[in-house]
Each structure stands twice: as structure tokens, then as C-alpha cells.
Design a protein around this motif. Structure first.
Motif, PDB file in Angstrom:
ATOM      1  N   SER A  56       0.956  -1.196   0.014  1.00 35.13           N
ATOM      2  CA  SER A  56      -0.058   0.068   0.299  1.00 35.13           C
ATOM      3  C   SER A  56       0.828   1.133  -0.186  1.00 35.13           C
ATOM      4  N   TYR A  57       1.799   1.036   0.797  1.00 40.09           N
ATOM      5  CA  TYR A  57       2.720   2.545   0.928  1.00 40.09           C
ATOM      6  C   TYR A  57       3.592   2.444  -0.551  1.00 40.09           C
ATOM      7  N   ASP A  58       3.988   1.362  -1.290  1.00 39.40           N
ATOM      8  CA  ASP A  58       4.591   1.657  -2.605  1.00 39.40           C
ATOM      9  C   ASP A  58       3.442   2.193  -3.671  1.00 39.40           C
ATOM     10  N   ALA A  59       2.152   1.856  -3.316  1.00 40.13           N
ATOM     11  CA  ALA A  59       1.076   2.085  -4.310  1.00 40.13           C
ATOM     12  C   ALA A  59       0.808   3.615  -4.034  1.00 40.13           C
ATOM     13  N   ILE A  60       0.899   4.176  -2.765  1.00 41.34           N
ATOM     14  CA  ILE A  60       0.623   5.450  -2.617  1.00 41.34           C
ATOM     15  C   ILE A  60       1.906   6.209  -3.205  1.00 41.34           C
ATOM     16  N   ASP A  61       3.075   5.849  -2.885  1.00 37.57           N
ATOM     17  CA  ASP A  61       4.202   6.432  -3.703  1.00 37.57           C
ATOM     18  C   ASP A  61       4.115   6.876  -5.114  1.00 37.57           C
ATOM     19  N   VAL A  62       3.713   5.525  -5.797  1.00 41.05           N
ATOM     20  CA  VAL A  62       3.429   5.548  -7.051  1.00 41.05           C
ATOM     21  C   VAL A  62       2.365   6.390  -7.743  1.00 41.05           C
ATOM     22  N   CYS A  63       1.389   6.347  -6.884  1.00 40.77           N
ATOM     23  CA  CYS A  63       0.147   7.258  -7.154  1.00 40.77           C
ATOM     24  C   CYS A  63       0.434   8.754  -7.102  1.00 40.77           C
ATOM     25  N   ARG A  64       1.242   9.132  -6.094  1.00 46.38           N
ATOM     26  CA  ARG A  64       1.638  10.631  -5.850  1.00 46.38           C
ATOM     27  C   ARG A  64       2.640  11.097  -6.741  1.00 46.38           C
ATOM     28  N   VAL A  65       3.449  10.364  -7.457  1.00 52.19           N
ATOM     29  CA  VAL A  65       4.563  10.551  -8.157  1.00 52.19           C
ATOM     30  C   VAL A  65       4.015  10.759  -9.585  1.00 52.19           C
ATOM     31  N   CYS A  66       2.915   9.743  -9.901  1.00 47.74           N
ATOM     32  CA  CYS A  66       2.201   9.859 -11.236  1.00 47.74           C
ATOM     33  C   CYS A  66       1.412  10.981 -11.596  1.00 47.74           C
ATOM     34  N   GLY A  67       0.827  11.494 -10.096  1.00 43.77           N
ATOM     35  CA  GLY A  67       0.173  12.359 -10.180  1.00 43.77           C
ATOM     36  C   GLY A  67       0.848  13.842 -10.477  1.00 43.77           C
ATOM     37  N   TYR A  68       2.219  13.930  -9.957  1.00 40.51           N
ATOM     38  CA  TYR A  68       2.848  15.078 -10.332  1.00 40.51           C
ATOM     39  C   TYR A  68       3.320  15.036 -11.561  1.00 40.51           C
ATOM     40  N   LEU A  69       3.648  13.873 -12.528  1.00 40.75           N
ATOM     41  CA  LEU A  69       3.913  13.977 -13.733  1.00 40.75           C
ATOM     42  C   LEU A  69       2.629  14.438 -14.666  1.00 40.75           C
ATOM     43  N   LYS A  70       1.394  13.994 -14.204  1.00 40.33           N
ATOM     44  CA  LYS A  70       0.150  14.445 -14.923  1.00 40.33           C
ATOM     45  C   LYS A  70       0.087  16.057 -14.885  1.00 40.33           C
TER      46      LYS A  70
END
Length: 369
Positions: free
Chosen positions: A278-292
Motif C-alpha cells: 500500500s505504501y508503494d502504491a501510494i508513492d506511485v500514485c503521488r509521483v504519477c500525479g505529479y507527472l500528470k
């Protein structure tokens, strides 16, 4: 050392011709171009390859000279397989080829460090956006630089690289057989303000340049396509506004990490590592949101730099992948069209700053990739 080696056609060898004609009848212009190029390249698949090598450790003038020397070679089968190498960089494969084609078109638009006519940076074309005309500098004509330009643009088109945007409609008209009397010229086609009252004279002044340019295009083997499928011409020479990359154009092509789906589905693996995942997924979602956010808010020029950093050239790939992992700075695997972003970012400001720096460096040097 900079090397650029072209393999000349053997005596008696002729440019391969198209073996099928489906490209003539298919309705879609892009599909017609793709079919034509597939046939053309396939017919030369057994030809001796062309080798283009540039040493990125050398200065810009030497790198530019390497590119120009490669395309100044005569009696070359430009449809032969192309092998590119960047001395001073470990990168290999299709990403290097894309980078090289992108660099060629970029140099045609921005100018070469050749010092012809005592001019430090020689622009082959000059003028306002969407009204570029061939330069009237005699030294460029004497050095066959417009033949070189035609070969460069045709070669990039052969390998589905960047097109050449912004060429004047008047020059395109003459290039493909139109008469001076019917040339659709405007005052924007005259970069020199003092002669804007004699518009057609400017076009006539570039007649020899256009002839050289046409010769270079013909030598790459694509002329038959352009003459029989005029609807392909705007793909090769688009308006500058049509060549712009939009945020949605990029977002529609991104293959996001699977962890995003995992997070939203509240996935729990068989080993019970729910918290870690879950922590990994949260990191992924946060950084992907920054890219978007980055993609949706930066300028068109910055979008092009991002795409070039990501894929090797400014043309968005059909699928562009994103990977979030342990790292310090953004990197890219251009051969696999994969952007690799560090997971440690917790503030958009720092993410934005680092990505801008990396993409700016990537435009000038392949070593960052």
C-alpha cells in the motif's frame, strides 16, 4: 573522434523500387505513407547499412560537421538499413536512432555551426513561423546544403522521425511543381522587411535552393509517394501549429504503472504484505500525479523536451511507459520508451524542478538517458 560513414551504391546498383501498390489506393494518408515506407525499406533490407556516428564529447561544431558530412555523401542508397552510434555514451539501439533523427531535424530548424559566409550559425531556412524560406546565402548554395536538407528531411521521414514544420506554402507550391504565377505568397514569406513589396521576387531568388532541396528529397526515395499522394505532403511539411504536442496527446499514450490499479482496488497479496504494498502504491500514485500535473501545465516547448528525453525524439510513441522506483533523479530508457521516476518525491515543486533540469540536459546530451 567523429565518424560518419555512408555506404555508396555499388556500380550498376539502382535505388530499390516499390513492389506493391496498396499505398496508392488506401484512403488514409498516414496509412498510405506507412505502407509505402514499409515496402521501400523492405526492398533495401539486404543492402549494405549506413553508419552514422557522432562523438557527443566533442564540441557542437564538430558534431554538426559529422552530421553534414554524412548527408553530403553522393550516390548513397538512403533506404539502406541505418545504424547509429553515439561515441562517449553507452546507449545503444533504437533510442539512439530516434535521438539522431531528432537531432538532424532540430539542427535544420535551429542552424548548424559551420561558419559558412563568416556566419557562426548557419540557418538553412529563415523567416517567420509557417513562412520559412531557403536562405539566400551563396555559401550554403555552393556547399549543396539544400541537397543536404532534402536528404535529412527525407531520411527522417523514412524512419518515421520528426517532420519539418513551418515551411512556407509558397515554397511547398514551387517544390512540387507549381508555377510562380500561382504561388500563394504573403508578406510573411519575406524575412527582409525592406523587400516585402516584391514578394514574388523573393520566391524567385530561392529557385536554385528549391531545386537542390528537391534533388535531396528525390534521392531518399520518397518522391514517388509525395507526387502520387499529395495528401501526404502536409504530413511531411506540417504547419507549425499542427506539429505542436498537446498534453492530452501525451496522456492518451501513457501506460501507467500497475500499482495505481493495485492501490485503488485495495489489493492484498498472498504473503500478507498489504502495508508495504500500500505504501508503494501510494508513492506511485503521488509521483504519477505529479507527472500528470507537469504535463498539463508546462509549455509546448517543454512538452517536446519531455518527449525527447522519454523516447529519443519529439514524436510521441504509441505507448509510453512510466516506472516508479528507487532512484535520485528522473532517467529514461529510450529504446523501451520508458520514463523512470524516483519514488521519493513528496512535493511537486522539487519534482517539477528536477524533471525540468533533466529534460533540458537530455535535449543537449544523450548521456543523461
Amino acid at each position: 573522434m567523429i565518424r560518419s560513414v555512408t555506404t555508396k551504391m555499388e556500380e550498376g546498383e539502382e535505388m530499390s523500387t516499390i513492389t506493391t501498390g496498396e499505398w496508392r489506393t488506401v484512403s488514409d494518408a498516414k496509412q498510405a505513407g506507412w505502407l509505402f515506407l514499409q515496402d521501400l525499406l523492405h526492398s533495401s533490407r539486404d543492402s549494405k547499412p549506413l553508419f552514422l556516428c557522432v562523438d557527443i564529447r566533442q564540441d557542437k561544431a564538430e558534431q554538426d560537421q559529422a552530421l553534414v558530412s554524412f548527408y553530403k555523401s553522393d550516390n548513397v542508397n538512403w533506404t539502406a538499413p541505418l545504424l547509429c552510434k553515439l561515441e562517449g555514451d553507452a546507449a545503444r539501439g533504437s533510442g539512439v536512432d530516434r535521438h539522431m533523427m531528432s537531432s538532424v531535424i532540430f539542427k535544420l530548424m535551429s542552424g548548424f555551426h559551420l561558419n559558412l559566409g563568416n556566419v557562426a550559425i548557419n540557418k538553412i531556412f529563415e523567416g517567420e513561423p509557417d513562412h520559412l524560406i531557403p536562405s539566400v546565402l551563396d555559401e550554403l548554395l555552393d556547399n549543396d546544403m539544400f541537397t543536404v536538407a532534402g536528404r535529412m528531411i527525407g531520411h527522417s521521414f523514412l524512419y518515421r522521425g520528426p517532420s519539418f514544420p513551418g515551411l512556407s506554402p509558397a515554397i511547398i507550391h514551387i517544390l512540387f511543381g507549381g508555377s510562380l504565377e500561382t504561388t500563394p505568397v504573403t508578406v510573411q514569406d519575406c524575412p527582409d522587411l525592406d523587400i516585402r513589396d516584391i514578394v514574388k521576387m523573393v520566391v524567385e531568388q530561392t529557385r536554385r535552393q528549391i531545386n537542390q532541396f528537391q534533388k535531396g528529397l528525390k534521392e531518399t526515395g520518397i518522391w514517388e509517394l509525395l507526387i502520387h499522394r499529395r495528401d501526404v505532403i502536409p504530413i511531411l511539411f506540417p504547419r507549425e501549429s499542427e506539429a505542436q504536442i498537446t498534453p492530452q496527446m501525451i496522456l492518451d499514450r501513457i501506460i501507467w504503472p500497475s500499482s495505481i490499479t493495485v492501490f485503488f482496488e485495495n489489493y492484498e497479496d498472498e504473503d500478507g504484505d498489504e502495508d508495504e504494498d500500500s505504501y508503494d502504491a501510494i508513492d506511485v500514485c503521488r509521483v504519477c500525479g505529479y507527472l500528470k500535473t507537469f504535463i498539463e501545465n508546462v509549455s509546448p516547448a517543454e512538452l517536446k523536451r519531455l518527449i525527447k528525453f522519454w523516447t529519443g525524439w519529439e514524436v510521441p510513441a504509441t505507448e509510453m511507459r512510466v516506472k516508479i522506483h528507487e532512484a535520485t533523479f528522473p532517467t529514461a530508457l529510450t529504446c523501451f520508451e520508458t520514463l523512470r521516476l524516483p519514488k521519493h518525491y513528496t512535493e511537486y515543486k522539487q519534482f517539477h524542478q528536477d524533471l525540468r533540469v533533466c529534460t533540458s540536459i537530455g535535449c543537449c546530451s544523450f548521456g543523461c538517458v
